[in-house]
Design a protein around this motif. Structure first.
Motif, PDB file in Angstrom:
ATOM      1  N   ASP A   1       0.855  -1.195   0.000  1.00 17.44           N
ATOM      2  CA  ASP A   1       0.000   0.000   0.000  1.00 17.44           C
ATOM      3  C   ASP A   1       0.888   1.241   0.000  1.00 17.44           C
ATOM      4  O   ASP A   1       1.900   1.285   0.713  1.00 17.44           O
ATOM      5  CB  ASP A   1      -0.903   0.018   1.242  1.00 17.44           C
ATOM      6  CG  ASP A   1      -1.917  -1.112   1.217  1.00 17.44           C
ATOM      7  OD1 ASP A   1      -2.128  -1.698   0.141  1.00 17.44           O
ATOM      8  OD2 ASP A   1      -2.486  -1.385   2.274  1.00 17.44           O
ATOM      9  N   TYR A   2       0.479   2.229  -0.751  1.00 15.88           N
ATOM     10  CA  TYR A   2       1.336   3.413  -0.901  1.00 15.88           C
ATOM     11  C   TYR A   2       0.576   4.704  -0.639  1.00 15.88           C
ATOM     12  O   TYR A   2      -0.602   4.833  -1.025  1.00 15.88           O
ATOM     13  CB  TYR A   2       1.901   3.473  -2.324  1.00 15.88           C
ATOM     14  CG  TYR A   2       2.913   2.402  -2.630  1.00 15.88           C
ATOM     15  CD1 TYR A   2       4.135   2.367  -1.978  1.00 15.88           C
ATOM     16  CD2 TYR A   2       2.660   1.426  -3.598  1.00 15.88           C
ATOM     17  CE1 TYR A   2       5.086   1.395  -2.264  1.00 15.88           C
ATOM     18  CE2 TYR A   2       3.605   0.456  -3.896  1.00 15.88           C
ATOM     19  CZ  TYR A   2       4.813   0.453  -3.232  1.00 15.88           C
ATOM     20  OH  TYR A   2       5.754  -0.522  -3.524  1.00 15.88           O
ATOM     21  N   VAL A   3       1.268   5.616  -0.011  1.00 20.49           N
ATOM     22  CA  VAL A   3       0.788   6.998   0.083  1.00 20.49           C
ATOM     23  C   VAL A   3       1.921   7.900  -0.425  1.00 20.49           C
ATOM     24  O   VAL A   3       3.086   7.516  -0.397  1.00 20.49           O
ATOM     25  CB  VAL A   3       0.387   7.381   1.529  1.00 20.49           C
ATOM     26  CG1 VAL A   3      -0.817   6.567   1.995  1.00 20.49           C
ATOM     27  CG2 VAL A   3       1.552   7.193   2.490  1.00 20.49           C
ATOM     28  N   ALA A   4       1.552   9.080  -0.875  1.00 22.21           N
ATOM     29  CA  ALA A   4       2.569  10.007  -1.393  1.00 22.21           C
ATOM     30  C   ALA A   4       3.563  10.365  -0.304  1.00 22.21           C
ATOM     31  O   ALA A   4       3.196  10.461   0.883  1.00 22.21           O
ATOM     32  CB  ALA A   4       1.886  11.272  -1.922  1.00 22.21           C
ATOM     33  N   ASN A   5       4.816  10.548  -0.688  1.00 23.43           N
ATOM     34  CA  ASN A   5       5.868  10.874   0.275  1.00 23.43           C
ATOM     35  C   ASN A   5       6.882  11.793  -0.386  1.00 23.43           C
ATOM     36  O   ASN A   5       7.846  11.343  -0.982  1.00 23.43           O
ATOM     37  CB  ASN A   5       6.562   9.596   0.752  1.00 23.43           C
ATOM     38  CG  ASN A   5       7.616   9.873   1.809  1.00 23.43           C
ATOM     39  OD1 ASN A   5       7.281  10.094   2.959  1.00 23.43           O
ATOM     40  ND2 ASN A   5       8.881   9.860   1.427  1.00 23.43           N
ATOM     41  N   ALA A   6       6.661  13.093  -0.248  1.00 24.34           N
ATOM     42  CA  ALA A   6       7.622  14.059  -0.798  1.00 24.34           C
ATOM     43  C   ALA A   6       8.761  14.222   0.201  1.00 24.34           C
ATOM     44  O   ALA A   6       8.515  14.678   1.331  1.00 24.34           O
ATOM     45  CB  ALA A   6       6.944  15.386  -1.051  1.00 24.34           C
ATOM     46  N   PRO A   7       9.986  13.808  -0.150  1.00 26.52           N
ATOM     47  CA  PRO A   7      11.094  13.888   0.814  1.00 26.52           C
ATOM     48  C   PRO A   7      11.530  15.343   1.055  1.00 26.52           C
ATOM     49  O   PRO A   7      11.324  16.181   0.219  1.00 26.52           O
ATOM     50  CB  PRO A   7      12.205  13.095   0.152  1.00 26.52           C
ATOM     51  CG  PRO A   7      11.933  13.185  -1.318  1.00 26.52           C
ATOM     52  CD  PRO A   7      10.434  13.274  -1.454  1.00 26.52           C
TER      53      PRO A   7
ATOM     54  N   ARG B   1       5.461   6.270   0.259  1.00 21.52           N
ATOM     55  CA  ARG B   1       5.680   5.578   1.515  1.00 21.52           C
ATOM     56  C   ARG B   1       4.830   4.324   1.498  1.00 21.52           C
ATOM     57  O   ARG B   1       3.654   4.386   1.111  1.00 21.52           O
ATOM     58  CB  ARG B   1       5.301   6.480   2.699  1.00 21.52           C
ATOM     59  CG  ARG B   1       5.609   5.878   4.059  1.00 21.52           C
ATOM     60  CD  ARG B   1       5.558   6.943   5.160  1.00 21.52           C
ATOM     61  NE  ARG B   1       4.266   7.617   5.222  1.00 21.52           N
ATOM     62  CZ  ARG B   1       3.183   7.108   5.792  1.00 21.52           C
ATOM     63  NH1 ARG B   1       3.211   5.900   6.339  1.00 21.52           N
ATOM     64  NH2 ARG B   1       2.053   7.791   5.810  1.00 21.52           N
ATOM     65  N   GLN B   2       5.428   3.199   1.868  1.00 20.25           N
ATOM     66  CA  GLN B   2       4.684   1.939   1.904  1.00 20.25           C
ATOM     67  C   GLN B   2       4.035   1.816   3.281  1.00 20.25           C
ATOM     68  O   GLN B   2       4.730   1.843   4.302  1.00 20.25           O
ATOM     69  CB  GLN B   2       5.637   0.778   1.608  1.00 20.25           C
ATOM     70  CG  GLN B   2       4.985  -0.505   1.125  1.00 20.25           C
ATOM     71  CD  GLN B   2       4.112  -1.194   2.126  1.00 20.25           C
ATOM     72  OE1 GLN B   2       2.913  -1.384   1.887  1.00 20.25           O
ATOM     73  NE2 GLN B   2       4.692  -1.537   3.277  1.00 20.25           N
TER      74      GLN B   2
ATOM     75  N   GLY C   1       8.562   3.360  -1.525  1.00 18.31           N
ATOM     76  CA  GLY C   1       8.392   2.845  -2.870  1.00 18.31           C
ATOM     77  C   GLY C   1       8.665   3.921  -3.889  1.00 18.31           C
ATOM     78  O   GLY C   1       8.561   5.119  -3.598  1.00 18.31           O
ATOM     79  N   LEU C   2       9.052   3.493  -5.075  1.00 16.32           N
ATOM     80  CA  LEU C   2       9.151   4.382  -6.226  1.00 16.32           C
ATOM     81  C   LEU C   2       8.273   3.786  -7.325  1.00 16.32           C
ATOM     82  O   LEU C   2       8.203   2.563  -7.465  1.00 16.32           O
ATOM     83  CB  LEU C   2      10.583   4.490  -6.738  1.00 16.32           C
ATOM     84  CG  LEU C   2      11.641   5.050  -5.782  1.00 16.32           C
ATOM     85  CD1 LEU C   2      13.031   4.958  -6.435  1.00 16.32           C
ATOM     86  CD2 LEU C   2      11.330   6.496  -5.393  1.00 16.32           C
ATOM     87  N   SER C   3       7.623   4.656  -8.069  1.00 19.83           N
ATOM     88  CA  SER C   3       6.828   4.203  -9.206  1.00 19.83           C
ATOM     89  C   SER C   3       7.075   5.161 -10.362  1.00 19.83           C
ATOM     90  O   SER C   3       7.157   6.373 -10.167  1.00 19.83           O
ATOM     91  CB  SER C   3       5.339   4.191  -8.840  1.00 19.83           C
ATOM     92  OG  SER C   3       4.551   3.798  -9.944  1.00 19.83           O
ATOM     93  N   MET C   4       7.218   4.599 -11.538  1.00 20.26           N
ATOM     94  CA  MET C   4       7.403   5.438 -12.734  1.00 20.26           C
ATOM     95  C   MET C   4       6.863   4.680 -13.930  1.00 20.26           C
ATOM     96  O   MET C   4       6.703   3.455 -13.877  1.00 20.26           O
ATOM     97  CB  MET C   4       8.895   5.767 -12.940  1.00 20.26           C
ATOM     98  CG  MET C   4       9.769   4.574 -13.201  1.00 20.26           C
ATOM     99  SD  MET C   4      11.544   4.890 -12.895  1.00 20.26           S
ATOM    100  CE  MET C   4      11.626   4.731 -11.107  1.00 20.26           C
TER     101      MET C   4
END
Lengths: 98, 98
Positions: free
Chosen positions: A92-98, B42-43, B53-56
């Protein structure tokens, strides 16, 4: 936004009617209230053993929980997923701007 | 369209400067020609041990190969990924209408 994904491998012969029937049943999950951007996917990397994937998005945790607990989802898990899926991994993923 | 994803866990302490620095460096991969819809994620599922995670997406296999072989990508793998990533799983997806 929460993106719920699952990669999986079926016990069915690739290209079989049973395989297609399972995937069509899985696609019905898209109709559950709150499910957004539902995608039925083929997993194509040779770096793992999964052959298919599902991806969907929920506005928030409440929508995700509503889906998880929905009788159409729980029935699918019991009647199709558990008997027909050999292995799977949920991510499961949520957005994560570093 | 090919969606290339990778779930991973870093050796760094969560919330550390080293963690943020790695993620910022990873985001630079978005600038490589042919990379579309790059996402730093973020997982959040407790059903696996990955934390990011990275997605492209790539238009086709040629664009994916161009990225894989690009010196900025291979340098990132050698200088950052291998030393700083504890475990990872790559999953690639293409659309699959059953």
């Amino acid at each position: 936004m929460i993106r719920h994904t699952v990669a999986f491998r079926l016990k069915h012969i690739p290209g079989s009617t049973a395989e297609r029937d399972f995937l069509q049943a899985a696609c019905e999950l898209a109709k559950i209230e709150g499910v957004q951007k539902f995608e039925c996917l083929r997993q194509s990397s040779r770096k793992n053993s999964f052959t298919f994937g599902l991806s969907m998005e929920f506005a928030d945790e409440a929508a995700y929980t509503f889906y998880n607990d929905h009788p159409e989802h729980t029935a699918f898990v019991q009647q199709r997923w558990i008997p027909e899926v050999v292995e799977f991994m949920e991510l499961d993923y949520v957005a994560n701007a570093p």
